[in-house]
Design a protein around this motif. Structure first.
Motif, short mmCIF file in Angstrom:
data_model
loop_
_atom_site.label_atom_id
_atom_site.label_comp_id
_atom_site.label_asym_id
_atom_site.label_seq_id
_atom_site.Cartn_x
_atom_site.Cartn_y
_atom_site.Cartn_z
N ILE A 163 -7.73 5.26 -2.16
CA ILE A 163 -6.71 5.96 -1.78
C ILE A 163 -5.41 5.49 -1.30
O ILE A 163 -5.70 4.38 -0.57
N GLN A 164 -4.36 6.07 -1.12
CA GLN A 164 -3.22 5.55 -0.52
C GLN A 164 -2.51 6.72 0.13
O GLN A 164 -2.36 7.79 -0.37
N GLN A 165 -1.94 6.49 1.27
CA GLN A 165 -1.43 7.74 2.28
C GLN A 165 -0.29 7.01 2.85
O GLN A 165 -0.26 5.96 3.36
N GLU A 166 0.80 8.05 2.86
CA GLU A 166 2.23 7.50 3.44
C GLU A 166 2.15 8.25 5.08
O GLU A 166 1.73 9.46 5.21
N ILE A 167 2.40 7.55 5.98
CA ILE A 167 2.52 7.87 7.30
C ILE A 167 3.78 7.31 7.84
O ILE A 167 4.10 5.97 7.85
N THR A 168 4.70 8.13 8.38
CA THR A 168 6.15 7.80 8.85
C THR A 168 6.78 6.86 8.03
O THR A 168 7.35 5.76 8.65
N GLY A 169 6.65 6.98 6.51
CA GLY A 169 7.48 5.94 5.96
C GLY A 169 6.72 4.83 5.60
O GLY A 169 7.23 4.09 4.69
N MET A 170 5.45 4.66 5.97
CA MET A 170 4.97 3.53 5.64
C MET A 170 3.56 3.76 4.96
O MET A 170 2.93 5.04 5.17
N LYS A 171 3.12 2.80 4.06
CA LYS A 171 1.93 3.38 3.28
C LYS A 171 0.72 2.41 3.38
O LYS A 171 0.84 1.20 3.55
N VAL A 172 -0.37 3.12 3.61
CA VAL A 172 -1.64 2.53 3.92
C VAL A 172 -2.52 2.68 2.52
O VAL A 172 -2.52 3.82 2.16
N MET A 173 -3.31 1.76 1.97
CA MET A 173 -4.16 2.00 1.13
C MET A 173 -5.52 1.20 1.33
O MET A 173 -5.45 0.29 2.06
N VAL A 174 -6.54 2.01 0.75
CA VAL A 174 -8.06 1.49 1.09
C VAL A 174 -8.79 1.42 0.07
O VAL A 174 -8.63 2.59 -0.78
N LEU A 175 -9.64 0.86 -0.21
CA LEU A 175 -10.55 0.63 -1.24
C LEU A 175 -11.74 0.01 -1.29
O LEU A 175 -11.84 -0.92 -0.35
#
Length: 212
Positions: free
Chosen positions: A125-137
């Motif tokens: 899944i990927q998620q945007e937080i305050t304009g930054m994007k975090v992905m985890v697999l």
């Protein structure tokens, strides 16, 4: 005197891992393969390894399964930890301009989010937080005694989530953006974006680089 040619602009994505990896080279090889694919296809994206993300044992929870309890990470906790790591990287004076971070983990992911069960077996899944994007697999669903096969499975997952971070949606073509019904279905996917997704990806990257 002739000036040296300017290097084309590149979007850097931080790469890290969480958990117990007995084969650390596997992680490096996955991100190296991704970078090779980007270079061969003129995609201005490069993964930059930022080191292991250290998490205390308190993050792990027991997940009841038919074969007994297994250890896993709450997705929300992993996302928060990755985001904190990304913020720390941005605050470094000598750091690269990174606003995306990709984390791989050996442990399964669980979530209270009601839709997540549709994806947790095979994709991250990927998620945007305050304009930054975090992905985890999680690589757990991709495990195989065949190391080459397992690496291809994980690499497809990385390309899939990265595609989402640049606005790509799910696709019905022979493409890594086509979500699988099961692992056999995933094995049949090419390690590539289809022509349609590739055009959209290049368009999104060009727009983002122009904004920078």
């Amino acid at each position: 005197m002739q000036k040296p040619p300017r290097k084309p602009p590149v979007i850097y994505v931080g790469a890290t891992y969480v958990g117990k990896f007995t084969d650390r080279e596997f992680i490096f090889e996955v991100f190296d393969e991704a970078n090779r694919y980007f270079e061969e296809n003129g995609i201005p994206v490069r993964f930059v390894y930022l080191g292991k993300l250290e998490l205390g044992p308190g993050y792990l929870i027991n997940i009841p399964t038919e074969s007994g309890n297994v250890k896993g990470y709450p997705l929300e906790a992993i996302i928060e930890a990755l985001y904190a790591r990304l913020v720390a990287e941005l605050q470094r004076e000598d750091g690269l301009p990174i606003d995306r971070l990709f984390g791989l983990t050996t442990f399964p992911l669980v979530s209270r989010n009601p839709y997540f069960h549709l994806y947790e077996r095979f994709l991250g899944i990927q998620q945007e937080i305050t304009g930054m994007k975090v992905m985890v697999l999680s690589i757990k669903p991709f495990e195989s005694k065949n190391r080459t096969l397992m690496k291809k499975r994980v690499l497809k997952g990385v390309l899939h989530e990265l595609g989402h971070s640049f606005g790509l949606e799910h696709c019905s073509n022979e493409c890594v953006m086509n979500p699988p019904e099961d692992i056999v279905d995933w094995d049949s996917r090419p390690v590539a974006y289809c022509n349609s997704c590739m055009r959209k990806l290049h368009g999104a990257l060009t727009a983002e680089l122009l904004l920078r």
